[in-house]
Design a protein around this motif. Sequence first.
Motif, short mmCIF file in Angstrom:
data_model
loop_
_atom_site.label_atom_id
_atom_site.label_comp_id
_atom_site.label_asym_id
_atom_site.label_seq_id
_atom_site.Cartn_x
_atom_site.Cartn_y
_atom_site.Cartn_z
N CYS A 185 52.31 22.77 93.02
CA CYS A 185 52.14 21.11 92.79
C CYS A 185 50.54 20.97 92.80
N SER A 186 50.34 20.19 92.07
CA SER A 186 49.03 19.71 91.74
C SER A 186 48.27 18.66 92.32
N GLY A 187 49.23 18.26 93.26
CA GLY A 187 48.73 16.93 93.94
C GLY A 187 49.45 15.68 93.23
N LEU A 188 48.77 14.43 93.82
CA LEU A 188 49.39 13.16 92.86
C LEU A 188 48.88 13.19 91.41
N ALA A 198 48.36 25.42 94.64
CA ALA A 198 48.88 24.02 95.34
C ALA A 198 47.44 23.16 95.69
N ARG A 199 47.33 21.94 95.22
CA ARG A 199 46.11 21.19 95.33
C ARG A 199 46.73 19.84 95.96
N ALA A 200 45.70 19.64 96.69
CA ALA A 200 45.75 18.10 97.52
C ALA A 200 46.92 17.54 97.83
N GLY A 201 47.80 16.67 97.47
CA GLY A 201 48.98 16.31 98.13
C GLY A 201 50.10 17.26 98.11
N GLY A 202 49.85 18.28 97.32
CA GLY A 202 50.86 19.45 97.38
C GLY A 202 50.77 20.39 98.63
#
Length: 243
Positions: free
Chosen positions: A53-56, A94-98
């Motif tokens: 997941c890349s975040g928002l 996985a980044r940020a929100g992820g």
Amino acid sequence: MTPGIAAFTLDSPHNRNALSVGLVNELTAHLNRAAEDPAVRAVLLTHTGDTFCSGLDLAEARAGTGLTAEQLVSLLRTVVETPKPVVARVTGHARAGGLGLLGACDIVVASPAASFAFTEVRIGLAPAVLSTSVLPRLDSRAASRYYLTGERFDSAEAARIGLITLAADDVDQALEPILAGLRSAAPGALAAAKHLTTTAARQFFGTHASELAALAARLGDSAEAKEGIASFLDRRFTREKES
């Protein structure tokens, strides 16, 4: 589906499995159905492609149609409060929100192909809402470092600091005894055990969720964030066009 395990796959390749309004609504609906299904002992959350997941979804955010801070809080709270354990299988980035989603999961197993980063500060934001699920788990010194620098770190480091449960060369092999244990558990006892292990997270939500959602909304409306998001999306568009 493995007997007793409801498997959900993040499959939105056009935005690297970003947390769009549509994806979050679908995932929430799946989790709610699994919570009501007596045949389900646990949920397995996995992904397609090389990104968990890349975040928002920043394209939605720039257009003004993106996920609100309250909607992200609601998703993370749903993962934490659903009576069925949620297990994440991570073989990508996985980044940020992820990372907030991973923090909300009960068990996370990641491969060496996975990488992690709290990248918000680089685009004028802060890891506000995701802190509801991440900070109760994360080593405080590591939180300071990675929140403030946006550095990327690997699955071994993610396990060391408490973001994930286990770094494993063979994720599926590592998951076998975990899923077998969840399938063999009595459902009422399993729900009670999850309630115990999420005590800190549920308390953190109750104390800080509204404050953190307000902070996220305020930062998202700032000129700094709007410029950072636009710059990030323009750079990504250029890279995609050149490739």
